[in-house]
Design an enzyme around this catalytic site. Structure first.
Site, PDB file in Angstrom:
ATOM      1  N   ILE A  45       0.863  -1.177   0.000  1.00  0.00           N
ATOM      2  CA  ILE A  45       0.000   0.000   0.000  1.00  0.00           C
ATOM      3  C   ILE A  45       0.903   1.231   0.000  1.00  0.00           C
ATOM      4  CG2 ILE A  45      -1.885   1.240   1.127  1.00  0.00           C
ATOM      5  CD1 ILE A  45      -2.732  -1.487   0.190  1.00  0.00           C
ATOM      6  N   CYS A  58       4.657   6.130  -6.498  1.00  0.00           N
ATOM      7  CA  CYS A  58       3.348   6.108  -5.842  1.00  0.00           C
ATOM      8  C   CYS A  58       3.251   7.234  -4.817  1.00  0.00           C
ATOM      9  CB  CYS A  58       3.137   4.760  -5.161  1.00  0.00           C
ATOM     10  SG  CYS A  58       1.495   4.552  -4.453  1.00  0.00           S
ATOM     11  N   ARG A  66      -8.296   0.706 -11.136  1.00  0.00           N
ATOM     12  CA  ARG A  66      -7.424   0.163 -10.093  1.00  0.00           C
ATOM     13  C   ARG A  66      -7.600   0.913  -8.780  1.00  0.00           C
ATOM     14  NH1 ARG A  66      -2.349   0.152  -7.683  1.00  0.00           N
ATOM     15  NH2 ARG A  66      -1.400  -1.934  -7.633  1.00  0.00           N
TER      16      ARG A  66
END
Length: 499
Positions: free
Chosen positions: A309, A315, A411
């Site tokens: 995560i 990200c 997603r």
């Protein structure tokens, strides 16, 4: 004085938080060993029915994994996972391209054929689309009448592209029976100086094709990841609610489907993943998750669990949403649940060095998935960029605006609405150009094997069972990198930024 309803401490108690660690926070504790790194066995399982010779997967990102890189990964013993920013027809074609790459006998349904009455121009375009350099020429009943290659076609493209294939083809065809061996096929090709041999039945009907390239590729890549029919393995990312796509790629021969969601601990995602699992023959890996509770929610039906995560280099989930879990802790928590159930764990993201991959496996992962590590290779689809005289390749997160506009919003559980401004959870960037995937994978796997040697583990299961960690201070992190010197010759497996 107003009554203070917060005196029960229900909010301040939230700040009594557990510690969570990532790769730089820990090191593997060296132990007594008789294991030489080259002898360490890195074979592993990434899902219920899929085993790999190396514990490495390439990320399902549109600047990382398409068929070319997936083929290269499988040939080296790993697994490429095709991204989901392709329409269903295209991803099916990509799966078929991987499956066709190293087949000894290409099945009839996968053989590209031409008809005698087709034009040379049409067949040239067909072969270009299918990425083949030759095709058997067959009648309506599949009787082999000839064979045509790019070499046969080339002269006609200048002066006779509308001519029929029968004019350009070689009509004296060397064929072989269905029971031919690889050795016999190779000898036949050498004897007649040809590169492909149609396989025919007793009625001379086409049932398959053997190519020189296919035989040589199989011989060169003895540790390749192959299915029960000898074809290269491939994974495919599917949206959590895209049952139609899942069914299509399953029928095309995909070995593993990856439920591709940034937060798979969502009840709607889990319900849909169960339905997809029930509707396909391929293994189904569910991700991404980052906690023990998430693993408990999917472990009863998932063939594998993917962890991560927000750890990836491109990200921004953790800073945009304030949510996430440092990767070493996330992997260990998920593995606590998955390992007793026999469900493999894949650590996805945050791996900058081969030592990080070793730490992820020691923390409970069965394999690691990498994006930026492979995005700079020749086989990755990202375009080459030159900046300040140095080559880079395009690399972007699937949560970036560009990737979402290309179809990746599913997603992140967001509607694909062109009129709505995206809230991205990733950036678009560039990563240094690195050369061949085989070279990068060699360095990565070699580092994992060296880590196993330091611990004294001869296999991945032993590594997971026996490895111990120590905490590292900020000073210890600095000490672990080259320091007090100027690097004059860069090593192939190290850069100060982890590029």
């Amino acid at each position: 004085m107003a009554n203070d309803s917060s005196t029960d401490g229900r909010f301040s108690e939230k700040l009594r938080v557990p510690e969570a660690l990532t790769f730089d926070d820990v090191l593997l504790r060296p132990a007594e060993s008789r294991v030489e790194p080259d002898d360490a066995d890195v074979a592993t399982r990434v899902s219920t029915n899929v085993e790999l010779e190396v514990p490495v997967l390439s990320a399902a990102m549109d600047t990382v994994t398409e068929s070319r890189l997936a083929i290269a990964m499988a040939r080296e013993g790993g697994l490429g996972v095709l991204h989901q920013n392709m329409d269903t027809d295209r991803v099916v074609a990509e799966v078929e391209r991987v499956k066709r790459a190293d087949e000894l006998v290409i099945d009839r349904e996968n053989v590209v054929t031409a008809a005698p009455e087709q034009t040379v121009e049409a067949v040239d375009e067909m072969m270009d689309r299918s990425d083949v350099s030759g095709a058997p020429v067959v009648d309506d009943d599949d009787t082999v009448r000839g064979i045509i290659s790019a070499t046969d076609i080339r002269p006609y493209l200048e002066v006779g592209e509308s001519d029929a294939v029968r004019e350009a083809m070689t009509d004296e065809v060397i064929t072989a029976p269905e029971d031919i061996t690889a050795r016999d096929a190779l000898e036949l090709m050498y004897e007649h100086k040809i590169e492909r041999v149609p396989i025919v039945n007793d009625e001379q009907h086409l049932v398959g094709l053997v190519t020189m390239q296919g035989i040589l590729e199989r011989r060169e890549h003895g540790s390749a990841a192959r299915d029960q029919n000898g074809r290269l393995r491939v994974g495919v990312a599917v949206g959590p609610f895209d049952t139609e796509r899942a069914t299509a790629v399953d029928e095309a021969g995909a070995d593993v489907l990856f439920i591709d969601c940034a937060h798979a601990h969502n009840l709607n995602v889990i319900d849909s993943a169960r339905e997809i699992k029930a509707s396909v023959d391929a293994d189904v890996v569910v991700g991404n998750v980052g906690t023990r509770e998430a693993a408990e929610a999917v472990v009863d039906f998932a063939d594998g669990i993917k962890v991560g995560i927000g750890p990836g280099s491109i990200c921004t989930t953790r800073v945009v949403t304030g949510s996430g879990m440092p990767q070493i802790t996330a992997v260990s928590q998920v593995a606590d649940v998955a390992a007793p159930a026999g469900v493999p764990v894949i650590a996805d993201g945050g791996i900058r060095y081969s030592g990080d991959a070793a730490k992820a496996i020691a923390a409970g992962a069965d394999a690691v998935m990498l994006g930026s590590y492979f995005a700079g290779t020749d086989e990755a689809p990202g375009r080459v960029i030159t900046m300040n005289g140095k080559k880079y390749k395009q690399y972007r997160g699937m949560g970036s605006v560009g990737a979402m506009q290309s179809g990746g919003s599913d997603r992140y559980l967001k509607d694909d609405d062109e009129d709505e401004e995206y809230v991205p959870e990733g950036v678009e960037a560039a990563t240094p150009y690195k050369g061949s995937l085989a070279s990068e994978l060699h360095q990565l796997v070699g580092g994992i094997q060296s880590g196993m040697g330091y611990v004294g583990a001869e296999s991945i299961p032993a590594f997971k069972a026996d490895a111990e960690f120590v905490r590292v201070s900020a000073a210890g992190q600095t000490e672990g990198h080259p320091h007090d010197v100027m690097i004059t010759d860069e090593a192939p497996n190290y850069s100060p930024q982890g590029e």
